[in-house]
Enzyme design. Sequence first.
Site, PDB file in Angstrom:
ATOM      1  N   TYR A  97      -4.145   2.793   8.369  1.00 52.29           N
ATOM      2  CA  TYR A  97      -3.693   1.490   7.545  1.00 52.29           C
ATOM      3  C   TYR A  97      -3.076   0.595   8.534  1.00 52.29           C
ATOM      4  O   TYR A  97      -2.297  -0.323   8.182  1.00 52.29           O
ATOM      5  CB  TYR A  97      -2.226   2.085   6.749  1.00 52.29           C
ATOM      6  N   LYS A 132       2.822   4.932   0.952  1.00 49.94           N
ATOM      7  CA  LYS A 132       3.450   5.122   2.130  1.00 49.94           C
ATOM      8  C   LYS A 132       2.941   6.726   2.229  1.00 49.94           C
ATOM      9  O   LYS A 132       3.621   7.581   1.349  1.00 49.94           O
ATOM     10  CB  LYS A 132       4.828   4.902   2.211  1.00 49.94           C
ATOM     11  N   CYS A 142      16.052  48.039 -17.873  1.00 49.98           N
ATOM     12  CA  CYS A 142      15.794  49.253 -18.352  1.00 49.98           C
ATOM     13  C   CYS A 142      16.300  50.418 -17.338  1.00 49.98           C
ATOM     14  O   CYS A 142      16.293  51.719 -17.708  1.00 49.98           O
ATOM     15  CB  CYS A 142      14.651  49.658 -18.886  1.00 49.98           C
ATOM     16  N   GLU A 156       1.110  -1.202  -0.115  1.00 49.09           N
ATOM     17  CA  GLU A 156       0.007  -0.059  -0.080  1.00 49.09           C
ATOM     18  C   GLU A 156       0.846   1.216   0.023  1.00 49.09           C
ATOM     19  O   GLU A 156       2.148   1.245   0.417  1.00 49.09           O
ATOM     20  CB  GLU A 156      -0.879   0.065   1.263  1.00 49.09           C
ATOM     21  N   CYS A 207       8.442  46.619 -13.073  1.00 50.12           N
ATOM     22  CA  CYS A 207       8.956  47.747 -14.071  1.00 50.12           C
ATOM     23  C   CYS A 207       7.669  48.223 -14.687  1.00 50.12           C
ATOM     24  O   CYS A 207       7.174  47.253 -15.556  1.00 50.12           O
ATOM     25  CB  CYS A 207      10.034  47.307 -14.720  1.00 50.12           C
ATOM     26  N   ASP A 237       2.709  10.476   2.987  1.00 45.61           N
ATOM     27  CA  ASP A 237       3.509  11.241   3.436  1.00 45.61           C
ATOM     28  C   ASP A 237       2.877  12.305   4.308  1.00 45.61           C
ATOM     29  O   ASP A 237       2.636  13.620   3.763  1.00 45.61           O
ATOM     30  CB  ASP A 237       4.385  11.950   2.450  1.00 45.61           C
ATOM     31  N   CYS A 286      15.138  48.958 -12.213  1.00 40.35           N
ATOM     32  CA  CYS A 286      14.644  47.813 -13.225  1.00 40.35           C
ATOM     33  C   CYS A 286      16.058  47.114 -13.739  1.00 40.35           C
ATOM     34  O   CYS A 286      16.884  48.050 -14.253  1.00 40.35           O
ATOM     35  CB  CYS A 286      14.110  48.061 -14.413  1.00 40.35           C
ATOM     36  N   CYS A 326      10.252  48.409 -21.732  1.00 42.48           N
ATOM     37  CA  CYS A 326      11.696  47.954 -21.175  1.00 42.48           C
ATOM     38  C   CYS A 326      12.099  46.598 -21.894  1.00 42.48           C
ATOM     39  O   CYS A 326      11.286  45.829 -22.420  1.00 42.48           O
ATOM     40  CB  CYS A 326      11.233  47.453 -19.756  1.00 42.48           C
TER      41      CYS A 326
END
Length: 694
Positions: free
Chosen positions: A235, A124, A433, A122, A448, A126, A430, A453
């Site tokens: 389980y 596992k 630019c 089966e 920006c 987590d 930026c 740009c």
Amino acid sequence: MEKTKAFLSRKEIDASEVQNLRSILKFHEHRYYIKNDPLISDREYDQLYKALEWIEKESPDLVVPDSPTQRVATGLTKDFPSVAHLVPMLSLDNSYNEEDLLDFDRKARELTGLTEIEYCIEPKFDGASISLVYENNQLVRGATRGDGVEGDNITPNIKQIRTIPLSAAFSDYGIETVEIRGEVLINKNNFAAFNKKLVEQGVAPLANPRNASAGTLRIKDPLEVKRRNLEAFVYHVSYYTAKPSAGEKNSPGQDYLGTHSGTLEMLWELGFRSPELEKKVLKGIQEVVLYCQEFESKRDDLPYEIDGMVIKVNDFLLQERMGMTTHHPRWAMAFKFKARQATSKLTRVEFQVGRTGNIGPVAKIEPVHIGGVTVGSVSLFNEDVIREKDIRIGDTVLVERAGDVIPYIVKPLVELRQGNETPIQFPTLCPSCNDVLIKAPDEAAWRCVNINCPAQVLERLMHFASKDAMDIRGLGGALIEKFYSMQLLDSIPGIYTLDFDSVGKLEGFGARSIDNLRSAIEASKRQPLHRLIYALGIRYVGETMAKTLANSITHLMDLQNLDEEALQKLEDVGPKVAGSVVQFFRNDDNIDLLQQLESLGLQLQNEKRVMGSEGSLTGQSFLFTGSLAVLKRSDAEAMVEANGGKIVSGVSSKLNYLIVGADAGSKLEKAKKIASIHILSEDEFLKMIAYHTK
Ligand code: IVH
């Protein structure tokens, strides 16, 4: 491990070194079990643990009573009253490959004296381990694992988990008191939604679903626990007593209580979420290996996280014969999937300008293998995430890459700092630019706002030509950058006026590649209108939204005449999308762009509407959910549209058909509550399409 053994056997091991190894293990156990904040991966922990086991086996005189191998784990949190488990909650031994499993099977056969063993396999799960006690059919207690002997009594929180029944008819199976073990999880969708909310609130997102579930179980407000939609898989029946009257031979429970798979079936029948659907009972280890591999390949498609499979000897009499160590039962083995976490050093941070001007910090890390992929760059999302997690240049960071999720930094390993790590400086200008960056009060990203740009222009061009947008084959990112740097291309209309004479003079461009590029560009002019709308890169307008917009008009310029109110009458269009569309069409530069594209021969008409692609599904709306077995999602949607049907993005009373594939989640649940929606399987959908296209 082999390397460790080789290394260790070359030298004399002294008691203080072993003691050192023990304190390292204890430290990490504390981080994992108590603080829910591990510093190393499970695999790394196992390597240390196995090294200690091996040393103690080689030199039994070095074993001490409080070695981590001699008991389950350490410590307890004091937030909730402690309770003793009826049976200590042992852990599982881990395996990582076929060889390990063959070894497990060999030992199991030796211990039982059998030539072939029946196993139950089966997933596992987590999440966070829990134990549940039912007395006379009533849930009386729910507890965390704690140190394995005692846990925290978290019954009020456990009661908020919908998949845990408050009462269950154990008496029907001849049982009076029972203790069950399971795992509390938060599914991937709920986790993503929860994290999205945190980010919107300006709070750093949680590292992973496991932390989210473990953390939630310890919250002292059960209502908040309820809101987070935890789930639980059970389980293992660790203990039970028979009902006094059910001692006779024909107690119905006997059909179930002789094997592990039988108990899973009983739990399922009693209304628990046991892995009844996922489990498999198999004889012989080869079949087991195949099933583990099959499941690993499906891992990313599951709605919840699993980190491996668990293989259990199915027959309880055999389990008893095999017994257990102080750490784990000998009749069970975890098969761990490939690691998805690794540690690496953060060397520098780059700031990338996105298509809409958003500044995305990207961490450059020393390349590291995670789950079969080399990762060298990791998005840091935005400045808030950097500050919340206190990530610094020079830090050793824990990186996770979970399937389809992009890699991210779980956290810096603060304990490993040397003192020369430097905070990440977020730019004020930026990087492309040099314009001043702006941050709107309700947004996490710096932006920006210079429409010209260069970085944004490039990103817009790449998006326009990309596969899901205008699909101009051959015009990829690298070529766009090259053309841009040579001033051959600086705008979207420029794609359609590309100077092929100059392109032909570039190195590596033969007549054939020029021809291919020319025809790909030419072909893109006939792309359906929804693709063009998506390709324009209007903020908040994704592929589905682009279809909704295209379906509501006969010519792209019609959108100019729709105000926010009119737009919001369309399926799934909220104020954010409506505002963005209106803003786009109020901008003269954009109107100019569209006019240029039309004069260059692009398709701004909604051909389907103009040519009346009416079909037998006209007026009907469809939505697909879950994974389809036969069709690709995009092909299935195209079939609907070819017959005049409409694809929508959400479940509402306007939806006519929901087509459900495997592992469908919340959309299916929602649709079940709306009587007018027809819920079809993929098979039924195919039959319906076949009927309509006859
Ligand atoms: S059986 C006595 N079955 O994995 C054996 N454990 O790494 C009891 N886990 O502590 C454990 N899925 O929290 C078992 N299907 C499964 C599981 C499972 C997840 C967890 C459990 C255990 C840990 C060991």
